[in-house]
Scaffold this active site. Structure first.
Site, mmCIF file in Angstrom:
data_model
loop_
_atom_site.group_PDB
_atom_site.id
_atom_site.type_symbol
_atom_site.label_atom_id
_atom_site.label_comp_id
_atom_site.label_asym_id
_atom_site.label_seq_id
_atom_site.Cartn_x
_atom_site.Cartn_y
_atom_site.Cartn_z
ATOM 1 N N ASN A 188 -5.313 9.397 1.001
ATOM 2 C CA ASN A 188 -4.770 8.626 -0.118
ATOM 3 C C ASN A 188 -5.395 8.979 -1.464
ATOM 4 O O ASN A 188 -4.856 8.614 -2.500
ATOM 5 C CB ASN A 188 -4.939 7.126 0.151
ATOM 6 C CG ASN A 188 -6.349 6.758 0.556
ATOM 7 O OD1 ASN A 188 -6.857 7.279 1.548
ATOM 8 N ND2 ASN A 188 -6.983 5.892 -0.186
ATOM 9 N N THR A 201 -3.302 -2.402 7.101
ATOM 10 C CA THR A 201 -4.656 -2.886 7.403
ATOM 11 C C THR A 201 -4.644 -3.669 8.716
ATOM 12 O O THR A 201 -5.532 -3.496 9.554
ATOM 13 C CB THR A 201 -5.168 -3.766 6.240
ATOM 14 O OG1 THR A 201 -5.165 -2.972 5.054
ATOM 15 C CG2 THR A 201 -6.571 -4.276 6.501
ATOM 16 N N CYS A 242 -6.829 1.662 -3.978
ATOM 17 C CA CYS A 242 -5.877 0.857 -3.220
ATOM 18 C C CYS A 242 -6.325 -0.556 -3.449
ATOM 19 O O CYS A 242 -5.571 -1.501 -3.424
ATOM 20 C CB CYS A 242 -5.929 1.176 -1.737
ATOM 21 S SG CYS A 242 -4.960 2.612 -1.357
ATOM 22 N N GLN A 271 0.340 7.267 3.990
ATOM 23 C CA GLN A 271 0.746 8.141 2.879
ATOM 24 C C GLN A 271 1.606 9.312 3.346
ATOM 25 O O GLN A 271 1.954 10.183 2.548
ATOM 26 C CB GLN A 271 -0.488 8.662 2.116
ATOM 27 C CG GLN A 271 -1.396 7.568 1.558
ATOM 28 C CD GLN A 271 -0.812 6.848 0.328
ATOM 29 O OE1 GLN A 271 0.222 7.237 -0.216
ATOM 30 N NE2 GLN A 271 -1.474 5.773 -0.104
ATOM 31 N N SER A 299 2.895 1.321 6.125
ATOM 32 C CA SER A 299 2.901 0.187 5.204
ATOM 33 C C SER A 299 4.195 0.163 4.386
ATOM 34 O O SER A 299 4.639 1.216 3.909
ATOM 35 C CB SER A 299 1.698 0.344 4.280
ATOM 36 O OG SER A 299 1.708 -0.668 3.319
HETATM 37 N N1 PLP Z 1 -4.346 3.389 4.716
HETATM 38 C C1 PLP Z 1 -4.090 4.137 3.630
HETATM 39 C C2 PLP Z 1 -4.204 5.623 3.714
HETATM 40 C C3 PLP Z 1 -3.735 3.526 2.419
HETATM 41 O O1 PLP Z 1 -3.481 4.279 1.344
HETATM 42 C C4 PLP Z 1 -3.636 2.110 2.373
HETATM 43 C C5 PLP Z 1 -3.360 1.465 1.084
HETATM 44 O O2 PLP Z 1 -3.973 0.540 0.655
HETATM 45 C C6 PLP Z 1 -3.875 1.369 3.559
HETATM 46 C C7 PLP Z 1 -4.237 2.043 4.699
HETATM 47 C C8 PLP Z 1 -3.734 -0.131 3.594
HETATM 48 O O3 PLP Z 1 -2.379 -0.497 3.601
HETATM 49 P P1 PLP Z 1 -1.889 -2.015 3.433
HETATM 50 O O4 PLP Z 1 -1.981 -2.344 1.985
HETATM 51 O O5 PLP Z 1 -0.469 -2.022 3.948
HETATM 52 O O6 PLP Z 1 -2.759 -2.873 4.289
#
Ligand code: PLP
Length: 375
Positions: free
Chosen positions: A146, A71, A322, A180, A200
């Site tokens: 995702n 994020t 998520c 992903q 991530s």
């Molecule tokens: N982008 C995708 C495709 C995700 O699946 C996620 C998961 O929450 C994120 C971004 C955000 O990742 P993070 O939790 O490391 O901020």
């Protein structure tokens, strides 16, 4: 038996990642920016870890920056647009909220925004081509979705963008959220020719609160928060060295024999799909999607069906989940790919890890059969 099938939301920290975390926290506790000996040791360790991860990604270490998660990596890129004169940004309708939530902000600052449909789960390169204009500054299309696991045609999308750049003689930043994809499909940054990507730690059995940003041309990148000048001035804040070491250890486990692991997951996914199909569930994941993600629709609202599974020890998620704060995020993504609203509302996601076993899949299938399809 607990059957955890929500690995696209987060994964369990692996033993090796936990060991790397503990060992680094114990032995390299000093601040990598300090100039005394322990500080210099921590700095050396940080650069060693960066080099090891960069080599697994097939990129030079000068292109890799550590953040607190995907994020933040995404926010770094999209917020940097606020320094430039407003233009146009094009993203797909199936982007994660970490990307999509920037559109209203950018609009407020005078940016034109365009959303690309993803019929059947995939962004159409022709549609992107039609949206490209001389004032387009950024295109964002994720590598793997995702919710459905759809593998987007990023290489072709970038090719069309580069062709347009040649005609218009304007640079367009191509960003691909690759959370992903890392470790889970064949993924090669250099051959994709993207300008930026986010990753991530906690999606690959590393810790939470650690992520990465790839930048092809770091020198032309101006972050909104350079703060103390860490990460070559691209991301301020004391580096989370134990989490970085743990992320490296987790990534090593995913990359070691990745193709065989992916094939194993693919076979498990096929068995689950067969069972779901036999029970009359509608499969929403497109063919040839990520081996680790299965999306299907049940005749019941997704909260009801996932609750029924949860009562039997199967942990799946409704829609994307998520985050349950971004309510309806998964549903929005499914609608964005043309799924009918009643089907999108009933969507359930099962997601595997590299440690999912055949026994767990057997037990999952048994419970799905027992639970029935709600009809
Ligand atoms: N982008 C995708 C495709 C995700 O699946 C996620 C998961 O929450 C994120 C971004 C955000 O990742 P993070 O939790 O490391 O901020």
């Amino acid at each position: 038996m607990d059957l955890y099938f929500d690995n696209a939301a987060t994964t369990k920290l692996s033993d090796k990642a936990l060991e790397a975390y503990a060992e680094t926290a114990r032995s390299f506790f000093a601040n990598p920016s300090s100039v005394h000996r322990p500080g210099l040791d921590a700095k050396r360790k940080l650069e060693e870890e960066r080099a090891r991860i960069a080599s697994m990604l097939g990129i030079g270490q000068e292109h890799l920056f550590f953040t607190s998660g995907a994020t933040e990596s995404i926010a770094a890129v999209l917020s940097s647009l606020l320094f430039t004169t407003p233009g146009k940004i094009i993203i797909s309708r199936i982007e994660h909220e970490a990307v999509a939530s920037w559109l209203p902000i950018l609009r407020q600052y005078g940016w034109e925004t365009a959303l690309l449909k993803a019929k059947g789960g995939f962004v159409d390169p022709e549609e992107l081509e039609k949206e490209l204009t001389p004032d387009t500054k950024l295109v964002a299309v994720m590598a793997v979705n995702n919710v459905t696991g759809a593998i987007e045609p990023v290489k072709e999308l970038v090719r069309r963008t580069r062709e347009y750049e040649k005609l218009s003689k304007r640079r367009i930043f191509f960003f691909s959220d690759s959370v992903q994809a890392l470790g889970k499909i064949p993924y090669d940054i250099s051959s994709l020719d993207i300008d930026g990507a986010s990753f991530s730690g906690h999606k690959i059995n590393g810790p939470r609160g650690i992520g990465m940003l790839y930048l092809k041309n770091p020198s032309s990148f101006r972050p909104l928060a350079p703060a103390g000048g860490q990460e070559k001035g691209k991301r301020g804040g004391t580096e989370n060295l134990p989490a970085i070491a743990a992320l490296r250890a987790a990534l090593e486990e995913w990359m070691d024999g990745r193709d065989e692991k992916n094939l194993r997951a693919k076979r498990m996914k096929e068995r689950i799909l067969q069972a779901l199909d036999g029970m009359g569930f509608e499969i929403l994941s497109p063919e040839n999607s990520s081996p680790y993600i299965i999306s299907f629709s049940s005749p019941l609202p997704s909260e009801v069906y996932t609750r029924m599974l949860s009562d039997k020890g199967v942990y799946a998620s409704s829609g994307s989940a998520c985050s349950n704060n971004a309510k309806g995020e998964g549903e929005k993504i499914l609608l964005g790919m043309g799924i009918r609203p009643e089907k999108a509302r009933n969507a359930v996601r099962l997601s595997l890890s590299n440690s999912t076993t055949d026994e767990e899949v057997d037990a999952l299938i048994r419970i799905i059969m027992e639970t029935g399809n709600g009809r």
